[in-house]
Motif scaffolding. Structure first.
Motif, PDB file in Angstrom:
ATOM      1  N   LYS A 189       0.818  -1.217   0.000  1.00 15.57           N
ATOM      2  CA  LYS A 189       0.000   0.000   0.000  1.00 15.57           C
ATOM      3  C   LYS A 189       0.852   1.268   0.000  1.00 15.57           C
ATOM      4  O   LYS A 189       0.354   2.358   0.249  1.00 15.57           O
ATOM      5  N   ASN A 197      13.655   5.020 -13.656  1.00 18.03           N
ATOM      6  CA  ASN A 197      13.148   5.645 -14.867  1.00 18.03           C
ATOM      7  C   ASN A 197      12.890   7.139 -14.712  1.00 18.03           C
ATOM      8  O   ASN A 197      12.199   7.726 -15.534  1.00 18.03           O
ATOM      9  N   ILE A 226       4.793   0.342  -4.786  1.00 15.90           N
ATOM     10  CA  ILE A 226       4.414   0.530  -6.185  1.00 15.90           C
ATOM     11  C   ILE A 226       5.300   1.659  -6.714  1.00 15.90           C
ATOM     12  O   ILE A 226       5.415   2.702  -6.074  1.00 15.90           O
ATOM     13  N   LEU A 227       5.910   1.444  -7.880  1.00 14.66           N
ATOM     14  CA  LEU A 227       6.870   2.420  -8.404  1.00 14.66           C
ATOM     15  C   LEU A 227       6.253   3.188  -9.566  1.00 14.66           C
ATOM     16  O   LEU A 227       5.844   2.586 -10.557  1.00 14.66           O
ATOM     17  N   LEU A 228       6.148   4.485  -9.414  1.00 13.81           N
ATOM     18  CA  LEU A 228       5.508   5.295 -10.455  1.00 13.81           C
ATOM     19  C   LEU A 228       6.445   6.392 -10.919  1.00 13.81           C
ATOM     20  O   LEU A 228       7.340   6.808 -10.185  1.00 13.81           O
ATOM     21  N   ARG A 229       6.188   6.858 -12.141  1.00 15.04           N
ATOM     22  CA  ARG A 229       7.133   7.799 -12.751  1.00 15.04           C
ATOM     23  C   ARG A 229       6.793   9.258 -12.465  1.00 15.04           C
ATOM     24  O   ARG A 229       7.633  10.114 -12.564  1.00 15.04           O
ATOM     25  N   ARG A 230       5.521   9.534 -12.176  1.00 13.10           N
ATOM     26  CA  ARG A 230       5.162  10.955 -12.038  1.00 13.10           C
ATOM     27  C   ARG A 230       4.480  11.251 -10.710  1.00 13.10           C
ATOM     28  O   ARG A 230       3.744  10.414 -10.158  1.00 13.10           O
ATOM     29  N   GLU A 232       2.017  13.185 -10.223  1.00  7.88           N
ATOM     30  CA  GLU A 232       0.556  13.193 -10.373  1.00  7.88           C
ATOM     31  C   GLU A 232      -0.017  11.799 -10.121  1.00  7.88           C
ATOM     32  O   GLU A 232      -1.052  11.641  -9.475  1.00  7.88           O
ATOM     33  N   GLN A 233       0.697  10.776 -10.641  1.00  7.39           N
ATOM     34  CA  GLN A 233       0.230   9.396 -10.448  1.00  7.39           C
ATOM     35  C   GLN A 233       0.283   9.020  -8.966  1.00  7.39           C
ATOM     36  O   GLN A 233      -0.622   8.344  -8.461  1.00  7.39           O
ATOM     37  N   GLU A 242      -5.881   3.607  -3.761  1.00  8.39           N
ATOM     38  CA  GLU A 242      -5.094   2.474  -4.252  1.00  8.39           C
ATOM     39  C   GLU A 242      -3.865   2.283  -3.367  1.00  8.39           C
ATOM     40  O   GLU A 242      -3.459   1.166  -3.102  1.00  8.39           O
ATOM     41  N   LEU A 358      18.462   0.035  -7.730  1.00 10.28           N
ATOM     42  CA  LEU A 358      17.921  -1.178  -8.358  1.00 10.28           C
ATOM     43  C   LEU A 358      18.174  -2.407  -7.488  1.00 10.28           C
ATOM     44  O   LEU A 358      17.307  -3.280  -7.353  1.00 10.28           O
ATOM     45  N   ASN A 362      15.030  -3.690  -6.667  1.00 10.58           N
ATOM     46  CA  ASN A 362      15.015  -4.731  -7.690  1.00 10.58           C
ATOM     47  C   ASN A 362      13.784  -4.716  -8.598  1.00 10.58           C
ATOM     48  O   ASN A 362      13.125  -5.738  -8.735  1.00 10.58           O
ATOM     49  N   PRO A 363      13.467  -3.577  -9.156  1.00  7.82           N
ATOM     50  CA  PRO A 363      12.247  -3.554  -9.951  1.00  7.82           C
ATOM     51  C   PRO A 363      12.445  -4.216 -11.313  1.00  7.82           C
ATOM     52  O   PRO A 363      13.562  -4.288 -11.784  1.00  7.82           O
TER      53      PRO A 363
ATOM     54  N   ARG B  85      18.225  -9.196 -16.301  1.00  4.53           N
ATOM     55  CA  ARG B  85      16.991  -8.443 -16.578  1.00  4.53           C
ATOM     56  C   ARG B  85      16.471  -8.739 -17.992  1.00  4.53           C
ATOM     57  O   ARG B  85      15.275  -8.663 -18.245  1.00  4.53           O
ATOM     58  N   PRO B 151      -6.303  -2.691  -7.342  1.00  2.00           N
ATOM     59  CA  PRO B 151      -6.558  -3.148  -5.967  1.00  2.00           C
ATOM     60  C   PRO B 151      -6.786  -1.965  -5.024  1.00  2.00           C
ATOM     61  O   PRO B 151      -6.037  -1.000  -5.048  1.00  2.00           O
ATOM     62  N   GLY B 152      -7.852  -2.063  -4.275  1.00  2.00           N
ATOM     63  CA  GLY B 152      -8.143  -1.020  -3.279  1.00  2.00           C
ATOM     64  C   GLY B 152      -8.952   0.144  -3.812  1.00  2.00           C
ATOM     65  O   GLY B 152      -9.580   0.866  -3.034  1.00  2.00           O
ATOM     66  N   SER B 153      -8.957   0.340  -5.138  1.00  2.00           N
ATOM     67  CA  SER B 153      -9.674   1.515  -5.639  1.00  2.00           C
ATOM     68  C   SER B 153     -10.521   1.215  -6.871  1.00  2.00           C
ATOM     69  O   SER B 153     -11.234   2.087  -7.355  1.00  2.00           O
ATOM     70  N   THR B 257       4.759  -0.196 -14.267  1.00  2.00           N
ATOM     71  CA  THR B 257       4.636   0.582 -13.028  1.00  2.00           C
ATOM     72  C   THR B 257       4.895  -0.275 -11.797  1.00  2.00           C
ATOM     73  O   THR B 257       5.088   0.258 -10.713  1.00  2.00           O
ATOM     74  N   GLY B 259       7.264  -2.640 -11.720  1.00  2.00           N
ATOM     75  CA  GLY B 259       8.603  -3.212 -11.828  1.00  2.00           C
ATOM     76  C   GLY B 259       8.668  -4.490 -12.640  1.00  2.00           C
ATOM     77  O   GLY B 259       9.660  -5.207 -12.570  1.00  2.00           O
ATOM     78  N   ARG B 261       9.111  -6.158 -16.117  1.00  2.00           N
ATOM     79  CA  ARG B 261       9.605  -5.741 -17.433  1.00  2.00           C
ATOM     80  C   ARG B 261       9.229  -6.739 -18.526  1.00  2.00           C
ATOM     81  O   ARG B 261       9.157  -7.947 -18.276  1.00  2.00           O
ATOM     82  N   GLU B 549      -0.450   9.931 -16.985  1.00  2.00           N
ATOM     83  CA  GLU B 549       0.489  10.189 -15.901  1.00  2.00           C
ATOM     84  C   GLU B 549       0.104  11.452 -15.132  1.00  2.00           C
ATOM     85  O   GLU B 549       0.779  11.842 -14.204  1.00  2.00           O
ATOM     86  N   ARG B 550      -0.972  12.110 -15.555  1.00  2.00           N
ATOM     87  CA  ARG B 550      -1.320  13.390 -14.933  1.00  2.00           C
ATOM     88  C   ARG B 550      -2.680  13.422 -14.273  1.00  2.00           C
ATOM     89  O   ARG B 550      -2.812  13.829 -13.128  1.00  2.00           O
TER      90      ARG B 550
END
Lengths: 363, 583
Positions: A189, A197, A226-230, A232-233, A242, A358, A362-363, B85, B151-153, B257, B259, B261, B549-550
């Motif tokens: 969570k 990135n 959870i890994l996000l780039r922006r 806003e996200q 979420e 990383l 380790n993503p 990877r 999940p969750g939303s 998002t 991780g 790939r 993304e926004r």
């Protein structure tokens, strides 16, 4: 002199007079010294001929840019046909694009604002940034002293930080430290910026690593973030529920979402925060250099800074500037900033930090 | 058979037959047009295929040392193969491809069988509805499913909890499972299109004979029906595997998002700062080896097999009368597919697009139309993107169809020598993932005036998808007896007059179908665009990525606009098809 010649001369005189009158009407010229008037007048004339400006940023929302463009055109009396082409990009994407354009000697971008200090220093040292001594730089001396800009090349249009943030509708967090997050958020969570990135998140990680032990990041990784780039996200994930909390919340986004009815809260942790300063520069081969110089003057001015702070809650580096929303955009001197000298680092240092990140996440 | 399936299946070929009578030998100028123009079309196609391909090959073999020296080496490949990877990305890509293929095949065959061979109520309606996901964008589908099952939303999570007190921890759209789910939904219509025609043309006497001899329904299905479908099914499976494994959009939205790939997202990532074109090209080459081999194998397989479902007898396949339970099951499956593939995603997009801020549920206090007015009227990027997408789709489809006419003419009426090889080369782009083709064109264009222009995107679109148009047109062209053209020529018509007054009018239905198909694909294309767009040349799909993304509201509003555009094309497709049937 024939009638025809007289009429032509009168027409030309009228056109010149009209041009001068319209240039004189520009608010930017009012009260300026004769030298400054001549300098700005020439830039305005050049900008009008260029007809447009290409500006890329990684933070400013298009709505804010619309306000900036209106004020910019008004300040310099630019015609309605003058166009500011604006693109909001992700830092990595923008760096990649500029690299490609420089590599191919096909530069389409005039001005860019990027929080990738090592990269910007390298570009400057290679002579790829335009040297421009904006009069506005006089108000940014302490920024240059702090290594967040270089006089004659770039200052920042508005700084920002990534801090722990949560949705107060879902979590009652009272912590004051980064380490308090570990117990407050369940596995899966938590969200955070994807440093693999995003150069801004990587820069933040590099700064945080100097004030936080490796153990903190290992515990964080165990939460399977959870890994996000922006940003806003990251904020949107908190609003929808979420995620419960994020390590990389941007007060700007809390400000913008709370205005729409969200209940986001954040804390400036006691260990300190990493100030990200989007270096705002002109590329040496910019296709519209006159318009670009005017844009730099404007964005660093009191008017530009006011719009940016009111709309984006960015932290101004301008001396004497008073933030209209100090709870989201506190004065720079009130923040416990993590000290970091970017000018002494290079791309290899970044690559090393990225590899370290990383290995941890380790993503 | 639906035109789209003709486009995807390998066409039969008919030789051009008798030569013109001596008296009707064309004038030398006419002969230049007749042979030169189609050959030019073929040449253009070969350049479009080989250009980016060779650029990627060469770039993958070049290695820049730290001191700036360049060497020709396999280092990019050895570095990549030694990177865990890469193995992870390859494994995930394979899993996505295989998973999507298996589920699409099971669903596609089931739906086609229900529609073509059973008496399930509403068959005519489902026949149309099953195709709708084919016309929608997988990326928009992925975004919509994020709103439904995050999940969750997710909306489904909230509804289950609110109305039934249920928690659905298994319902998580993020990860490989989510990617396979969305890919399966959007690729099921491909399989459906491939198998519905053989199912309709199948001689039911074979199944009847099995049943008379005591075979159960399942046994008959397994031993008679499925083997008869196998050529079409394998073709479909190959197309679905190659396309889904190479797709960038869905893994980018649902896996990257978290991780996870895949090869396409790793290629994209390799081009982010600090860019490594060598690594990206090596990735692309390895992926190409797989997909192109599979495409060529598919061609070889189809050439070696004969379709045995069609005999000279006229008959209609026997319609199976389902038991009440069977009807409920068949109806349930149809409703489920249309529900998850069309209805639920569109409802989710509408809900989110009408909220000023998305909180995971629809709140009347946040109701607004602002998202639509923003993306349609107030935001430069989206307005430009909509305009660019329409320009690219209309121009690209027109060029693609024009090129396909010339190439199809060459392949069916031109010299027989080397035809197989040329056809194989021209069919290669189908097996090239969009992002790899985009990479090839980026390498080619980055130092030219084409860089960052709509032109390079247009060229990449046409290069990637013209084989689909070629197949549609060729399928029609082989059905037209060359004697019609020969009669026109014998009566004194020039080659151009013959084309204009005889061949093109006869080809019109196929040309319209091919044009619409390309239009739809170009409107939703992302893989090749994501590396090629510049400021002012963004497309709807690129704008969707930027907005995703926004702001959820903006992305949902723009996605709805794209859905409306694509559904309009679908409606046009149906109208065209109706007139086709009437003809």
């Amino acid at each position: 002199m024939t009638l025809r010649t007289t009429a032509l001369a009168a027409l030309m005189f009228g056109a010149v007079a009209l041009g001068q009158a319209s240039a004189q009407e520009a608010p930017a010229l009012k009260g300026a010294s004769p030298e400054e008037k001549a300098r700005v007048g020439a830039l305005i004339e050049g900008a009008v001929k260029e007809g447009s400006l290409s500006y890329w940023d990684t933070v400013i929302q298009p709505g804010t840019n619309d306000k900036l463009v209106r004020a910019f055109k008004e300040r310099y009396g630019l015609p309605a046909a003058f166009k500011v082409n604006y693109t909001l990009s992700q830092t990595g994407d923008l760096v990649t694009r500029i690299e490609q354009e420089l590599g191919a000697s096909r530069v389409t971008i005039d001005v860019a604002a990027i929080s990738a200090p090592i990269w910007v220093f390298e570009r400057m040292n290679k002579g790829e940034l335009l040297e421009y001594r904006s009069p506005e730089y006089a108000h940014y001396k302490r920024i240059f002293e702090a290594g967040l800009g270089v006089d004659g090349y770039f200052a920042f249009n508005g700084g920002y930080v990534f801090v722990p943030m949560w949705n107060s509708e879902n979590l009652d967090f009272k912590g004051k430290s980064y380490t308090d997050m570990i117990a407050a958020v369940p596995e899966g969570k938590l969200s955070m910026g994807d440093a693999a990135n995003s150069t801004t998140f990587l820069a933040t990680y590099m700064g945080q690593r100097t004030v936080l032990p490796a153990d903190f990041f290992t515990k964080l990784a165990a939460k399977k973030p959870i890994l996000l780039r922006r940003s806003e996200q990251l904020a949107a994930g908190l609003v929808t529920g979420e995620q419960t909390m994020t390590l990389s919340g941007m007060p700007t986004r809390a400000y913008q979402m709370n205005q729409k009815g969200a209940k986001l809260k954040f804390v400036f942790p006691k260990e300190g925060v990493m100030l990200l300063a989007p270096s705002t520069f002109i590329l040496a081969k910019a296709p519209h250099p006159n318009a670009a110089k005017l844009w730099i003057d404007f964005i660093l001015s009191e008017t530009g800074q006011k719009i940016l702070t009111e709309s984006e809650a960015l932290i101004s580096g301008r001396a004497g500037f008073k933030s209209p929303i100090p709870e989201y955009s506190p004065p720079i001197e009130s923040l416990n900033l993590i000290k970091f000298d970017w000018s002494k680092l290079n791309v290899q240092d970044m690559a090393k930090a990225k590899a370290d990140w990383l290995n941890t996440f380790n993503p | 058979m639906n035109v789209s399936s003709e486009a995807l299946a390998k066409p039969h070929r008919r030789e051009s037959g008798a030569h013109l009578p001596r008296s009707a030998e064309p004038a030398p100028t006419s002969r230049v047009w007749e042979h030169g123009l189609p050959a030019l079309g073929v040449l253009a196609g070969i350049i479009l295929v080989l250009g980016p391909f060779l650029a990627t090959v060469i770039r993958s073999l070049l290695y820049w040392d730290v001191d700036g020296t360049v060497s020709v080496t396999l280092l990019n490949f050895t570095n990549l193969l030694g990177d865990p990877r890469f193995l992870e990305a390859a494994r995930n890509t394979l899993l996505c491809g295989v998973g999507a293929t298996v589920f699409s095949c099971v669903l596609g065959v089931s739906l086609a069988w229900i529609v073509s061979r059973t008496d399930v109520p509403g068959r005519g309606w489902f026949e149309v509805a099953n195709l709708i996901p084919f016309f929608l964008s997988p990326y928009v589908g992925a975004e919509a499913w994020r709103f439904l099952a995050a999940p969750g939303s997710g909306i489904l999570h909230r509804l289950a909890e609110q109305y039934f007190g249920l928690k659905l921890p298994f319902l998580n759209i993020y990860g490989l499972g989510g990617v396979i789910w969305v890919l399966s939904i959007f690729y099921t219509p491909y399989v459906y299109l491939f198998v519905i025609s053989p199912l309709r043309r199948m001689d039911s006497a074979l199944e009847d004979a099995a049943r008379v001899h005591g075979a159960s329904f399942v046994y008959t299905l397994r031993r008679i029906t499925l083997p008869l479908l196998m050529p079409a099914l394998l073709s479909a499976a190959m197309i679905v595997f190659v396309t889904s494994a190479g797709l960038f959009d869905v893994p980018f939205a649902l896996a990257a998002t978290h991780g996870i790939r895949t090869v396409p997202t790793e290629i994209y990532s390799s081009l982010q700062y600090p860019s490594d074109f060598g690594r990206a090209s090596a990735f692309g080459m390895l992926m190409l080896c797989l997909t192109v081999s599979l495409t060529l194998w598919q061609r070889h397989y189809l050439a070696a097999r004969r379709f045995e479902t069609v005999s000279g007898k006229g008959y209609r396949p026997r319609i199976i009368v389902l038991s009440p339970l069977g009807k409920v099951a068949a109806l349930g499956l149809e409703l489920l597919f249309v529900g998850v593939g069309v209805v639920l995603p569109i409802i989710a997009l509408i809900m989110v697009s009408l909220q000023s801020i998305w909180t995971g549920q629809f709140r009347t206090g946040f109701f607004t139309f602002d998202n639509f007015s923003y993306v349609l009227l107030n935001y430069d990027l989206t307005r430009t993107a909509i305009g660019n997408s329409l320009i690219l789709a209309v121009t690209g489809a027109s060029i693609g169809v024009g090129l396909s006419v010339l190439q199809s003419y060459f392949l069916t009426r031109g010299p027989a020598r080397g035809r197989g090889f040329i056809e194989a080369v021209l069919s290669l782009p189908i097996g090239i993932p969009g992002i790899i083709l985009g990479l090839g064109f980026l390498i080619l264009a980055v130092r030219t005036p084409l860089y960052s222009t709509l032109w390079i995107i247009l060229i990449a679109y046409v290069a990637h998808f013209f084989p689909l148009a070629v197949r549609t047109v060729t399928a029609m062209l082989v059905a037209i007896n060359p004697e019609l053209e020969q009669s026109a020529r014998a009566s004194g018509a020039t080659w151009w007059q013959t084309m204009r007054y005889v061949l093109l009018p006869l080809l019109k239905p196929a040309l319209i179908a091919a044009w619409l198909m390309l239009f739809v694909i170009f409107i939703r294309e992302l893989g090749s665009t994501i590396l090629l767009f510049g400021q002012g040349t963004e497309t709807i799909s690129v704008a969707l990525v930027a907005l995703s993304e926004r702001d959820f509201g903006f992305v949902a509003a723009l996605a709805m606009i794209q859905v409306v555009l694509l559904l309009s094309a679908f409606a046009l497709f149906r109208v065209t098809r109706t007139s086709l049937v009437q003809d």
